[in-house]
Design an enzyme around this catalytic site. Structure first.
Site, mmCIF file in Angstrom:
data_model
loop_
_atom_site.group_PDB
_atom_site.id
_atom_site.type_symbol
_atom_site.label_atom_id
_atom_site.label_comp_id
_atom_site.label_asym_id
_atom_site.label_seq_id
_atom_site.Cartn_x
_atom_site.Cartn_y
_atom_site.Cartn_z
ATOM 1 N N PRO A 166 -67.722 -16.039 3.471
ATOM 2 C CA PRO A 166 -66.364 -16.897 3.508
ATOM 3 C C PRO A 166 -65.962 -17.461 1.922
ATOM 4 O O PRO A 166 -66.580 -17.852 1.193
ATOM 5 C CB PRO A 166 -66.841 -18.427 4.244
ATOM 6 C CG PRO A 166 -68.315 -18.354 3.845
ATOM 7 C CD PRO A 166 -68.877 -16.941 3.638
ATOM 8 N N ARG B 70 -61.784 -18.327 1.592
ATOM 9 C CA ARG B 70 -60.812 -19.208 2.210
ATOM 10 C C ARG B 70 -61.296 -20.226 3.044
ATOM 11 O O ARG B 70 -60.486 -21.495 2.875
ATOM 12 C CB ARG B 70 -59.818 -18.278 2.873
ATOM 13 C CG ARG B 70 -58.586 -18.988 3.539
ATOM 14 C CD ARG B 70 -57.906 -17.917 4.519
ATOM 15 N NE ARG B 70 -57.599 -16.735 4.131
ATOM 16 C CZ ARG B 70 -56.779 -16.214 3.753
ATOM 17 N NH1 ARG B 70 -55.607 -16.911 3.724
ATOM 18 N NH2 ARG B 70 -56.542 -14.970 3.480
ATOM 19 N N ARG C 295 -47.770 -16.761 -1.854
ATOM 20 C CA ARG C 295 -48.261 -16.490 -0.474
ATOM 21 C C ARG C 295 -47.136 -16.392 0.454
ATOM 22 O O ARG C 295 -46.955 -15.388 1.276
ATOM 23 C CB ARG C 295 -49.378 -17.053 0.233
ATOM 24 C CG ARG C 295 -50.728 -16.975 -0.690
ATOM 25 C CD ARG C 295 -51.929 -17.520 0.124
ATOM 26 N NE ARG C 295 -52.220 -16.719 1.264
ATOM 27 C CZ ARG C 295 -51.787 -17.266 2.455
ATOM 28 N NH1 ARG C 295 -51.430 -18.235 2.557
ATOM 29 N NH2 ARG C 295 -52.194 -16.440 3.334
ATOM 30 N N TYR D 238 -46.945 -12.587 1.556
ATOM 31 C CA TYR D 238 -47.440 -12.239 2.910
ATOM 32 C C TYR D 238 -46.650 -12.939 4.147
ATOM 33 O O TYR D 238 -47.093 -12.727 5.026
ATOM 34 C CB TYR D 238 -48.741 -12.959 2.892
ATOM 35 C CG TYR D 238 -49.834 -12.228 1.983
ATOM 36 C CD1 TYR D 238 -49.915 -11.070 1.884
ATOM 37 C CD2 TYR D 238 -50.728 -13.181 1.474
ATOM 38 C CE1 TYR D 238 -50.944 -10.625 0.809
ATOM 39 C CE2 TYR D 238 -51.675 -12.784 0.458
ATOM 40 C CZ TYR D 238 -51.701 -11.592 0.089
ATOM 41 O OH TYR D 238 -52.772 -11.007 -0.632
ATOM 42 N N CYS E 90 -36.058 -18.612 -10.347
ATOM 43 C CA CYS E 90 -34.791 -17.749 -10.200
ATOM 44 C C CYS E 90 -34.814 -16.695 -9.619
ATOM 45 O O CYS E 90 -34.436 -15.581 -9.420
ATOM 46 C CB CYS E 90 -34.055 -17.520 -11.653
ATOM 47 S SG CYS E 90 -32.319 -16.984 -11.649
ATOM 48 N N GLU E 91 -34.986 -16.878 -8.159
ATOM 49 C CA GLU E 91 -35.307 -15.954 -6.953
ATOM 50 C C GLU E 91 -35.008 -16.559 -5.633
ATOM 51 O O GLU E 91 -35.352 -17.701 -5.349
ATOM 52 C CB GLU E 91 -36.769 -15.515 -6.815
ATOM 53 C CG GLU E 91 -37.183 -14.661 -7.847
ATOM 54 C CD GLU E 91 -36.796 -13.397 -8.198
ATOM 55 O OE1 GLU E 91 -36.128 -12.763 -7.073
ATOM 56 O OE2 GLU E 91 -36.785 -12.561 -9.150
#
Length: 461
Positions: free
Chosen positions: A319, A321, A358, A362, A389-390
């Site tokens: 484990p 996360r 993330r 994802y 800047c996205e």
């Protein structure tokens, strides 16, 4: 987005799981399983962690900042050790690793997985006993393997025939013994995002079970008698809630154990089923407690060993996360609030995809709450975005926040302990945030904030 429309939108979108922290009726509420154990709202409406107000944390350490509830993380370590008594619990360091984290897991009795020379160096520099370290990776260099063997790493998880040859040559030259596991690709389609599923056939990790490479690798190691083959390893992916994948994986790997026994008369004494146990990022997520996971996995392994007439091997799990993810939240300051009429309200914070990639990578969902105060304002449907800047720089795709959210408010996003700091970048030359550990009313920096001088130090012009 108009405040009066929030209830209708919740009914329309809530079943799709976009990341609701709470119902729109109460924008101040904290859903307990999304937050570290030590987090609550204080009398003044601000969040407190470990008896320390987040306003004090922000004043002393700035924002954005990753805030670690050390007591919560230690409790999660103990929960896994207690649930999986008699097993080896390896903390998956790739989730988040620092010297302080290494010391925490070492003090709590866990082992540690690393997957690069850099992670190995952090582990050893923090005093982690080498024999409690496992070394992963699909393309370990000769230098990395040599350093691991010289340090006395407890096990190396071999991932290719080339690695077996490289490692064998190193072991011969040093005149030592090295314990290894074989990483087996078991062909399980885990119910998770494509990029974090790791046991289907068409991917880079391990030896194929279906194609016979895993058996060939085991027989090669046994016949050459240079490496000490201790067992098999399988990892089906990350953010897994359904143990059916572990059942299929265990059955197939133990079937391979039986094949090895029948071919060479050797019963391997260890089995590692990896990690990937899911956590709650939103109210849509319902993770299992370590005790429930342990009961189900123990039954899976015991039943299959009985079927295959095998001794039950010593089990390992990994484990990462599930230990550090829920123990951390990210603290931001709101910079601008922009109402795009008829669509939604954009709440911009002083971080973004450089400290949490993330959501963009994802399509991950997160929750958020105003952390510096409580509010009696009606709810609005908001999107929390970063400063980069996205247009894809999104932290939380959809969340109900109070209609009076404003510049200067602190915003907290829970569940950011795993992979956020580990995958952080300097995109747009933004320095990475610090990690601040809080325990018993005291805060300390365990990873300092980067500065622009740090960025320039690498730029040799």
């Amino acid at each position: 987005m108009r405040a009066h429309e929030a209830g209708a939108l919740h009914g329309e979108l809530g079943s799709r799981g976009p990341g609701w922290l709470r119902t729109p009726e109460d924008v101040n509420a904290l859903v307990p399983h999304l937050w570290p154990e030590g987090v609550a709202r204080a009398a003044d409406g601000a969040l407190a962690v470990g008896d320390l107000s987040v306003t004090a944390v922000a004043a002393e350490f700035g924002t954005p900042a990753y805030v670690l509830d050390e007591g919560d993380m230690r409790a999660r370590c103990r929960d896994f050790l207690s649930a999986f008594a008699g097993c080896d619990v390896y903390y998956a360091g790739k989730a988040f690793l620092s010297k302080a984290v290494v010391r925490i897991i070492a003090e709590e009795g866990l082992h540690l997985d690393v997957c690069s020379g850099g992670e190995l160096r952090v582990a050893l520099s923090a005093g982690m006993p080498a024999e409690r370290i496992g070394f992963h990776g699909n393309n370990k260099s000769v230098d990395e393997l040599t350093r691991a063997v010289e340090a006395g790493v407890g096990r190396i998880i071999v991932d290719s025939f080339q690695e077996i040859d490289r490692l064998s040559a190193i072991v011969r030259s040093l005149g030592v013994s090295q314990k290894v596991l074989i990483r087996v690709t078991v062909g399980v389609e885990a119910h998770t995002h494509e990029f974090i599923a790791t046991a289907h056939e068409d991917q880079k990790f391990g030896f194929s079970l279906a194609g016979g490479a895993a058996l060939d690798a085991a027989l090669k190691i046994i016949d050459e008698d240079v490496l000490d083959l201790r067992g098999l390893h399988s990892h089906i992916g990350s953010q897994i809630f359904d143990t059916s994948g572990f059942e299929v994986s265990a059955r197939r790997v133990l079937g391979l154990q039986a094949q090895i026994r029948d071919a060479r008369g050797v019963e391997l004494p260890e089995l590692d089923l990896g990690g990937g146990f899911g956590i709650a990022y939103t109210t849509q997520d319902d993770p299992s407690a370590p005790s429930d996971l342990a009961k189900r996995i123990d039954k899976i392994v015991s039943d299959e060993c009985e079927t295959q007439r095998l001794e039950v091997p010593r089990l390992s799990i990994e484990p990462g996360r599930a230990i550090v993810g829920p123990a951390v939240f990210t603290l931001y300051e709101v910079g601008t609030v922009k109402d795009v009429d008829g669509i939604r309200t954009y709440v911009s914070v002083d971080g973004g995809m450089s400290d949490n990639i993330r959501t963009a990578l994802y399509d991950a969902s997160y929750s958020a709450t105003v952390a510096s105060r409580a509010s009696s304002a009606p709810p609005i449907l908001a999107r929390v975005v970063g400063k980069h800047c996205e247009s894809g720089d999104v932290v939380v795709k959809d969340e109900f926040l109070p209609a009076d959210v404003q510049p200067g408010d602190l915003l907290a996003v829970p569940g950011t302990g795993a992979y956020c700091r580990s995958m952080a970048s300097n995109y747009n030359h933004v320095p990475r945030p610090p990690v601040v550990a809080v325990r018993d009313g005291r805060a300390r920096v365990i990873v300092r904030r980067e500065t622009e001088d740090d960025l320039l130090a690498l730029d040799v012009g």
